[in-house]
Design a protein around this motif. Structure first.
Motif, PDB file in Angstrom:
ATOM      1  N   ASN A   5       0.868  -1.192   0.000  1.00  0.00           N
ATOM      2  CA  ASN A   5       0.000   0.000   0.000  1.00  0.00           C
ATOM      3  C   ASN A   5       0.894   1.228   0.000  1.00  0.00           C
ATOM      4  O   ASN A   5       0.982   1.937   0.998  1.00  0.00           O
ATOM      5  CB  ASN A   5      -0.879   0.073   1.258  1.00  0.00           C
ATOM      6  CG  ASN A   5      -1.758  -1.128   1.481  1.00  0.00           C
ATOM      7  OD1 ASN A   5      -1.592  -1.838   2.471  1.00  0.00           O
ATOM      8  ND2 ASN A   5      -2.683  -1.370   0.587  1.00  0.00           N
ATOM      9  N   LYS A   6       1.548   1.471  -1.127  1.00  0.00           N
ATOM     10  CA  LYS A   6       2.589   2.508  -1.149  1.00  0.00           C
ATOM     11  C   LYS A   6       2.083   3.854  -0.612  1.00  0.00           C
ATOM     12  O   LYS A   6       2.769   4.518   0.172  1.00  0.00           O
ATOM     13  CB  LYS A   6       3.125   2.664  -2.577  1.00  0.00           C
ATOM     14  CG  LYS A   6       4.443   3.351  -2.597  1.00  0.00           C
ATOM     15  CD  LYS A   6       5.240   3.053  -3.823  1.00  0.00           C
ATOM     16  CE  LYS A   6       6.609   3.634  -3.558  1.00  0.00           C
ATOM     17  NZ  LYS A   6       7.337   4.052  -4.624  1.00  0.00           N
ATOM     18  N   TYR A   8      -0.073   4.599   1.590  1.00  0.00           N
ATOM     19  CA  TYR A   8      -0.148   4.655   3.048  1.00  0.00           C
ATOM     20  C   TYR A   8       1.196   4.400   3.705  1.00  0.00           C
ATOM     21  O   TYR A   8       1.585   5.076   4.639  1.00  0.00           O
ATOM     22  CB  TYR A   8      -1.179   3.634   3.567  1.00  0.00           C
ATOM     23  CG  TYR A   8      -2.599   4.078   3.337  1.00  0.00           C
ATOM     24  CD1 TYR A   8      -3.141   5.129   4.075  1.00  0.00           C
ATOM     25  CD2 TYR A   8      -3.394   3.461   2.380  1.00  0.00           C
ATOM     26  CE1 TYR A   8      -4.444   5.549   3.868  1.00  0.00           C
ATOM     27  CE2 TYR A   8      -4.699   3.879   2.159  1.00  0.00           C
ATOM     28  CZ  TYR A   8      -5.213   4.928   2.907  1.00  0.00           C
ATOM     29  OH  TYR A   8      -6.506   5.340   2.691  1.00  0.00           O
ATOM     30  N   GLU A   9       1.911   3.393   3.203  1.00  0.00           N
ATOM     31  CA  GLU A   9       3.137   2.974   3.893  1.00  0.00           C
ATOM     32  C   GLU A   9       4.261   4.009   3.798  1.00  0.00           C
ATOM     33  O   GLU A   9       5.142   4.046   4.645  1.00  0.00           O
ATOM     34  CB  GLU A   9       3.605   1.611   3.358  1.00  0.00           C
ATOM     35  CG  GLU A   9       2.634   0.484   3.710  1.00  0.00           C
ATOM     36  CD  GLU A   9       3.070  -0.872   3.170  1.00  0.00           C
ATOM     37  OE1 GLU A   9       4.131  -1.358   3.558  1.00  0.00           O
ATOM     38  OE2 GLU A   9       2.326  -1.433   2.337  1.00  0.00           O
ATOM     39  N   THR A  10       4.204   4.846   2.761  1.00  0.00           N
ATOM     40  CA  THR A  10       5.264   5.853   2.623  1.00  0.00           C
ATOM     41  C   THR A  10       4.703   7.271   2.830  1.00  0.00           C
ATOM     42  O   THR A  10       5.309   8.256   2.448  1.00  0.00           O
ATOM     43  CB  THR A  10       5.925   5.784   1.224  1.00  0.00           C
ATOM     44  OG1 THR A  10       4.907   6.030   0.245  1.00  0.00           O
ATOM     45  CG2 THR A  10       6.555   4.433   0.966  1.00  0.00           C
ATOM     46  N   ILE A  11       3.562   7.331   3.451  1.00  0.00           N
ATOM     47  CA  ILE A  11       2.850   8.608   3.628  1.00  0.00           C
ATOM     48  C   ILE A  11       3.723   9.611   4.410  1.00  0.00           C
ATOM     49  O   ILE A  11       4.504   9.221   5.290  1.00  0.00           O
ATOM     50  CB  ILE A  11       1.506   8.331   4.376  1.00  0.00           C
ATOM     51  CG1 ILE A  11       0.578   9.528   4.361  1.00  0.00           C
ATOM     52  CG2 ILE A  11       1.755   7.868   5.776  1.00  0.00           C
ATOM     53  CD1 ILE A  11      -0.839   9.175   4.896  1.00  0.00           C
ATOM     54  N   ASP A  12       3.579  10.846   4.058  1.00  0.00           N
ATOM     55  CA  ASP A  12       4.251  11.932   4.753  1.00  0.00           C
ATOM     56  C   ASP A  12       3.755  11.959   6.223  1.00  0.00           C
ATOM     57  O   ASP A  12       2.576  11.743   6.488  1.00  0.00           O
ATOM     58  CB  ASP A  12       3.828  13.199   4.004  1.00  0.00           C
ATOM     59  CG  ASP A  12       4.333  14.423   4.638  1.00  0.00           C
ATOM     60  OD1 ASP A  12       5.529  14.641   4.538  1.00  0.00           O
ATOM     61  OD2 ASP A  12       3.513  15.133   5.270  1.00  0.00           O
ATOM     62  N   ARG A  13       4.683  12.225   7.161  1.00  0.00           N
ATOM     63  CA  ARG A  13       4.335  12.144   8.593  1.00  0.00           C
ATOM     64  C   ARG A  13       3.135  13.026   8.960  1.00  0.00           C
ATOM     65  O   ARG A  13       2.235  12.628   9.682  1.00  0.00           O
ATOM     66  CB  ARG A  13       5.558  12.528   9.412  1.00  0.00           C
ATOM     67  CG  ARG A  13       5.479  12.274  10.874  1.00  0.00           C
ATOM     68  CD  ARG A  13       5.831  10.832  11.197  1.00  0.00           C
ATOM     69  NE  ARG A  13       4.918  10.323  12.194  1.00  0.00           N
ATOM     70  CZ  ARG A  13       4.721   9.037  12.452  1.00  0.00           C
ATOM     71  NH1 ARG A  13       5.352   8.107  11.795  1.00  0.00           N
ATOM     72  NH2 ARG A  13       3.887   8.669  13.370  1.00  0.00           N
ATOM     73  N   ALA A 116      -1.403  -9.040   3.639  1.00  0.00           N
ATOM     74  CA  ALA A 116      -0.795  -8.940   2.297  1.00  0.00           C
ATOM     75  C   ALA A 116       0.403  -7.991   2.358  1.00  0.00           C
ATOM     76  O   ALA A 116       1.450  -8.217   1.740  1.00  0.00           O
ATOM     77  CB  ALA A 116      -1.827  -8.434   1.291  1.00  0.00           C
ATOM     78  N   ARG A 117       0.273  -6.938   3.137  1.00  0.00           N
ATOM     79  CA  ARG A 117       1.337  -5.953   3.329  1.00  0.00           C
ATOM     80  C   ARG A 117       2.578  -6.618   3.957  1.00  0.00           C
ATOM     81  O   ARG A 117       3.699  -6.397   3.516  1.00  0.00           O
ATOM     82  CB  ARG A 117       0.782  -4.870   4.263  1.00  0.00           C
ATOM     83  CG  ARG A 117       1.621  -3.668   4.438  1.00  0.00           C
ATOM     84  CD  ARG A 117       0.951  -2.724   5.436  1.00  0.00           C
ATOM     85  NE  ARG A 117      -0.051  -1.837   4.845  1.00  0.00           N
ATOM     86  CZ  ARG A 117      -0.616  -0.813   5.488  1.00  0.00           C
ATOM     87  NH1 ARG A 117      -0.271  -0.551   6.734  1.00  0.00           N
ATOM     88  NH2 ARG A 117      -1.509  -0.059   4.906  1.00  0.00           N
ATOM     89  N   VAL A 118       2.325  -7.439   4.973  1.00  0.00           N
ATOM     90  CA  VAL A 118       3.422  -8.144   5.664  1.00  0.00           C
ATOM     91  C   VAL A 118       4.164  -9.054   4.673  1.00  0.00           C
ATOM     92  O   VAL A 118       5.399  -9.089   4.625  1.00  0.00           O
ATOM     93  CB  VAL A 118       2.853  -9.004   6.829  1.00  0.00           C
ATOM     94  CG1 VAL A 118       3.940  -9.843   7.479  1.00  0.00           C
ATOM     95  CG2 VAL A 118       2.141  -8.134   7.854  1.00  0.00           C
ATOM     96  N   LEU A 119       3.378  -9.782   3.889  1.00  0.00           N
ATOM     97  CA  LEU A 119       3.968 -10.742   2.948  1.00  0.00           C
ATOM     98  C   LEU A 119       4.751 -10.021   1.857  1.00  0.00           C
ATOM     99  O   LEU A 119       5.865 -10.411   1.495  1.00  0.00           O
ATOM    100  CB  LEU A 119       2.859 -11.590   2.316  1.00  0.00           C
ATOM    101  CG  LEU A 119       2.147 -12.544   3.279  1.00  0.00           C
ATOM    102  CD1 LEU A 119       0.861 -13.079   2.686  1.00  0.00           C
ATOM    103  CD2 LEU A 119       3.071 -13.702   3.635  1.00  0.00           C
ATOM    104  N   SER A 120       4.162  -8.959   1.368  1.00  0.00           N
ATOM    105  CA  SER A 120       4.782  -8.196   0.297  1.00  0.00           C
ATOM    106  C   SER A 120       6.123  -7.609   0.756  1.00  0.00           C
ATOM    107  O   SER A 120       7.111  -7.610   0.002  1.00  0.00           O
ATOM    108  CB  SER A 120       3.802  -7.103  -0.096  1.00  0.00           C
ATOM    109  OG  SER A 120       4.213  -6.483  -1.230  1.00  0.00           O
ATOM    110  N   ALA A 121       6.163  -7.144   2.013  1.00  0.00           N
ATOM    111  CA  ALA A 121       7.412  -6.563   2.541  1.00  0.00           C
ATOM    112  C   ALA A 121       8.515  -7.614   2.631  1.00  0.00           C
ATOM    113  O   ALA A 121       9.702  -7.285   2.616  1.00  0.00           O
ATOM    114  CB  ALA A 121       7.157  -5.950   3.918  1.00  0.00           C
TER     115      ALA A 121
END
Ligand code: DLL
Length: 432
Positions: A5-6, A8-13, A116-121
């Motif tokens: 979930n790019k 969200y996962e790399t969202i600006d603080r 899915a996020r965990v697996l993808s990472a």
């Protein structure tokens, strides 16, 4: 490696904090309206859930503990009517009354995305063949990962009902590339491979995702060398959702907490005071997207440290150190507070490898006696039989020096120590 979930996962603080605030506002108003425990609590402390204007306001709310959840058994913490609940899972209840956790359709949707996020990472893709060795059923590990793995589009084998030897055959014959399991399972698998003379080259395995129990960097190194695969840690708990709370990325330098769903804090377990980044304490989590079973400032009992430095992978989430102990693991031996992991570290240091072990504590003449049972295995002690007395002496000496305890060391037969998911390492006979 792909980020699931790019956005969200790399969202600006700053954006993340705004999102958290909005989600927190919704969650607080939901629990106030629908969970009598929270309504009474907020009224008692004159906390107005409709007036919160910053994430700091969360700190005004007292912690929720496992005892509260137990008292609410079966459904009093549910924030939706049962007709909206599409799934129920449960904690085992081995340490008391079990807890039922409900999920709405949206909760399952989020949970699927989180695993899915965990697996993808960990680099899992649609090309992978995944063996899920976690039990399916009330425990969240099996089914939680199953949905996420299917969402990624991998080929999923729900293999855990087979015994471990059959699972190994499946892993070999189906050319499984990823195994999702507990560390206990993987070390048992290594033992069986050794026993049967199966070499890592006969397997197609390249990755294992481990969770549900503590494991160490030493374990990672040993198993990675032994099986020529990569191991990734992931953490979660039933009360909060199951697996999917935090996970390692390709840098495997602590676990990213999915902060778009959970707000983490670390507190001093004795005083309840919030601790800053870099300080070890008890992890407290607030769910901000859960509908059926939202929890506010839930004390997990797990000890960790939070870090806010950015990871090289580009994810902006706060990271947590691996969980190696729980508050309730702590044992008091002749007045001293000790964690089983301290014994583990000493055994690892002295032997260079970690044997299966258990600690038996008993009382004699009002004095606590400690026996450390070490299992003899092919790779540990086997060639060293002649030097046993010397090894025992070294272990005793280290334990005496570091923990101020004079233990009895007892070697036990191969495979005599029970292997079970979440098995406690301490048998405390003083409690009988
Ligand atoms: O163990 C959920 C899970 C399943 C997590 C599969 C990861 C993989 P519970 O049965 O409710 O849920 O147990 C939760 O297990 O509070 C920790 O003490 C411990 N735990 C979970 N993951 C880890 C980990 C699942 N990676 C309890 N390292 C938690 C150390 C872990 N301890």
């Amino acid at each position: 490696m792909a980020i699931w979930n790019k956005d969200y996962e790399t969202i600006d603080r700053e954006e993340l904090e705004q999102l958290q605030l909005e989600r927190l506002q919704q969650t607080l108003s939901r629990v106030y309206r629908r969970v009598s425990y929270y309504k009474n609590l907020f009224d008692k402390i004159s906390f107005d859930p409709f007036e919160i204007s910053s994430l700091e306001d969360l700190k005004k709310i007292p912690y929720t503990t496992k005892d509260t959840l137990r008292l609410a058994y079966p459904y009093d913490m549910f924030a939706v009517p049962l007709r909206e609940v599409v799934r129920m899972q449960s904690t085992s209840g081995t340490t008391g009354q079990s807890i039922i956790v409900g999920y709405t359709k949206n909760d399952i949707e989020h949970w699927t995305d989180l695993t899915a996020r965990v697996l993808s990472a960990a680099g899992v893709t649609t090309d992978d063949i995944i063996m899920i060795s976690f039990p399916y059923g009330l425990f969240t590990g099996g089914i939680g990962f199953h949905y996420g793995a299917e969402r990624i589009g991998a080929s999923v084998i729900p293999g855990s009902s087979a015994d471990i030897e059959e699972q190994l055959t499946i892993i070999k014959d189906y050319r499984v590339t990823v195994c999702i399991c507990a560390p206990t399972f993987l070390s048992q698998m290594c033992e069986i491979m050794e026993d049967k003379g199966i070499t890592p080259a006969e397997l197609s395995l390249k990755t294992a995702l481990l969770g549900a129990e503590p494991w160490s960097e030493n374990f990672r190194k040993q198993v990675e060398d032994r099986l020529s695969i990569k191991l990734y840690d992931n953490y979660g708990l039933t009360e909060i959702i199951g697996p999917g709370v935090s996970f390692e990325c390709e840098y495997r330098n602590m676990l990213h907490i999915s902060e778009d769903h959970f707000i983490p804090e670390v507190i001093d377990p004795d005083t309840g005071e919030p601790l800053g980044f870099g300080k070890k304490g008890e992890l407290v989590l607030t769910t901000i997207t859960k509908e059926a079973y939202p929890l506010i400032r839930y004390r997990t009992g797990d000890l960790t440290t939070l870090y806010n430095e950015k990871c090289e992978c580009g994810r902006s989430f706060i990271r947590m150190a691996r969980v190696s102990e729980r508050i309730d693991d702590m044992i008091i031996i002749n007045g001293k507070n000790i964690f089983p992991s301290q014994f583990e570290q000493i055994l690892q240091d002295v032997l260079g490898k970690l044997p299966k072990f258990q600690i038996v504590i008993d009382k004699k003449d009002s004095f606590d006696e400690v026996e450390i049972q070490l299992e003899v295995s092919q790779d540990i002690f086997y060639d060293e039989m002649k030097r046993l007395a010397e090894i025992e002496k070294r272990i005793s000496k280290e334990i005496e020096e570091k923990l101020d305890i004079i233990p009895k060391i007892k070697l036990v037969e191969p495979l005599s120590i029970k292997r079970r998911l979440k098995r406690k390492k301490v048998i405390d006979k003083r409690k009988n």
